[in-house]
Design a protein around this motif. Structure first.
Motif, short mmCIF file in Angstrom:
data_model
loop_
_atom_site.label_atom_id
_atom_site.label_comp_id
_atom_site.label_asym_id
_atom_site.label_seq_id
_atom_site.Cartn_x
_atom_site.Cartn_y
_atom_site.Cartn_z
N MET A 1 46.42 47.33 39.56
CA MET A 1 46.95 46.24 39.87
C MET A 1 46.24 45.34 40.91
O MET A 1 46.59 43.72 40.89
CB MET A 1 48.50 46.38 40.37
CG MET A 1 49.26 47.30 39.36
SD MET A 1 50.49 48.26 40.17
CE MET A 1 51.53 47.09 41.25
N CYS A 2 45.21 45.62 41.35
CA CYS A 2 44.40 44.91 42.53
C CYS A 2 43.97 43.62 41.91
O CYS A 2 43.86 42.84 42.43
CB CYS A 2 43.36 45.77 43.16
SG CYS A 2 42.99 45.10 44.62
N GLN B 1 43.07 37.75 42.08
CA GLN B 1 43.22 36.48 41.64
C GLN B 1 44.31 35.36 41.76
O GLN B 1 43.95 34.38 41.89
CB GLN B 1 43.12 36.63 39.99
CG GLN B 1 41.41 37.44 39.44
CD GLN B 1 41.74 37.69 37.96
OE1 GLN B 1 42.64 37.06 36.96
NE2 GLN B 1 40.87 38.72 37.41
N LEU B 2 45.29 36.23 41.87
CA LEU B 2 46.36 35.16 42.13
C LEU B 2 46.42 34.67 43.52
O LEU B 2 46.66 33.55 43.73
CB LEU B 2 47.86 36.18 42.15
CG LEU B 2 48.98 35.57 42.34
CD1 LEU B 2 49.36 34.35 41.20
CD2 LEU B 2 50.10 36.58 42.42
N TYR B 3 45.80 35.74 44.39
CA TYR B 3 46.14 35.18 45.95
C TYR B 3 44.78 34.56 46.32
O TYR B 3 44.53 33.76 47.51
CB TYR B 3 46.01 36.42 46.80
CG TYR B 3 47.37 37.25 46.77
CD1 TYR B 3 48.42 36.56 46.82
CD2 TYR B 3 47.40 38.59 46.89
CE1 TYR B 3 49.66 37.33 46.78
CE2 TYR B 3 48.44 39.42 46.89
CZ TYR B 3 49.70 38.57 46.85
OH TYR B 3 50.82 39.23 46.75
N ARG C 1 47.87 45.44 48.26
CA ARG C 1 48.03 43.88 48.22
C ARG C 1 47.21 43.27 49.46
O ARG C 1 46.80 42.17 49.12
CB ARG C 1 49.45 43.69 48.41
CG ARG C 1 50.31 44.22 47.03
CD ARG C 1 51.71 44.08 47.23
NE ARG C 1 52.39 44.02 45.89
CZ ARG C 1 52.61 42.82 45.21
NH1 ARG C 1 52.27 41.84 45.42
NH2 ARG C 1 53.11 43.08 43.79
N VAL C 2 47.22 43.98 50.58
CA VAL C 2 46.71 43.38 51.72
C VAL C 2 44.97 42.99 51.28
O VAL C 2 44.41 42.11 51.36
CB VAL C 2 46.78 44.16 53.07
CG1 VAL C 2 45.61 43.52 54.00
CG2 VAL C 2 48.01 44.06 53.52
N ALA C 3 44.58 44.13 50.72
CA ALA C 3 43.22 44.05 50.33
C ALA C 3 42.86 42.91 49.30
O ALA C 3 41.75 42.25 48.98
CB ALA C 3 42.78 45.49 49.66
N ALA C 4 44.02 42.68 48.40
CA ALA C 4 43.79 41.54 47.39
C ALA C 4 43.84 40.30 48.21
O ALA C 4 43.79 39.11 47.36
CB ALA C 4 44.86 41.99 46.31
#
Length: 247
Positions: free
Chosen positions: A44-45, A50-52, A82-85
């Protein structure tokens, strides 16, 4: 809606167990396969990255309590990813909001602007059922100010993850999943076949069957909030669907 937003989108997350059968990683965790769950989560990453990469900024405050539930341990791993992303996430001990919960737990909120907020709704087992759209600035403004203040007092999610979650054994979901609450999955027992009593067609028995409902899988509990269809805020309500990646 999310992509069209500007500035900062805020999310307040309070409950500690959610029912997410649409999420492969959640299902693997509930089945007692922690390694598979983490592999599916890692997939999911890149969509999230790409979103963020584009506005708006997304900030989440995750209220955490002890003991950590199996769901929360799974989710904190997901939040670290999510933080990594690129998501901005902080963790706040539940004790810090006790004085705000004298009548009920804090609601699950997604705040887009001072004139648009969604109060997310879940059923009794933590399954997402929708959200109530709020557009009154006099209601949203104080709630957003309080959320920003709590976020300022909270701890970086990665620090919390490393101290409370990453060093511990996976907390799997008990006998229903073939796991233990404090370690790796147990070997699954061979299934045994039990003979079932013959069905009866008596009116009393039929009435009894009609009143029965299935028990939910896993130790999921929800909280009450208030009523917009799920798809209107798919990402921000966090269904953890891999195509958006996912609450």
């Amino acid at each position: 809606m999310y992509a069209a937003s500007r500035g900062v989108v805020w999310k307040l997350e309070r409950a500690h167990d959610f029912h997410e059968p649409d999420v492969p990683s959640w299902r693997a965790m509930m089945d007692g396969d922690w390694d598979l769950s983490m592999r599916l989560m890692a997939e999911m990453c890149e969509p999230l990255r790409q979103l963020y990469a584009a506005p708006p900024e997304f900030r989440r405050l995750r209220v955490v309590d002890t003991p950590i539930t199996p769901y929360l341990q799974w989710e904190i791993n997901g939040l670290a990813m999510r933080v990594a992303a690129g998501e901005q996430i902080r963790a706040l001990p539940a004790a810090a909001v006790r004085d705000l919960e004298t009548t009920a737990p804090l609601p699950e909120l997604v705040v887009f602007t001072t004139s648009l907020c969604y109060e997310v709704r879940y059923d009794g087992i933590g399954g997402h059922t929708g959200a109530r759209r709020v557009t009154d600035p006099d209601a949203i403004g104080p709630a957003l100010n309080a959320l920003i203040g709590l976020y300022g007092r909270a701890e970086d999610l990665i620090a919390y993850h490393e101290r409370e979650v990453s060093a511990g054994a996976p907390r799997l979901c008990g006998a229903q999943s073939g796991g233990t609450l404090s370690g790796r999955p147990r070997a699954r027992r061979a299934r045994t076949t039990r003979s079932r009593p013959a069905r009866t067609s008596s009116p009393t028995a039929r009435a009894g069957r009609s009143r029965r409902t299935r028990s939910p899988r896993g130790p999921c509990r929800g909280w009450r909030s208030a009523p917009v269809l799920r798809r209107t805020v798919t990402f921000v309500i966090e269904t953890y669907v891999a195509s958006v990646c996912q609450g």
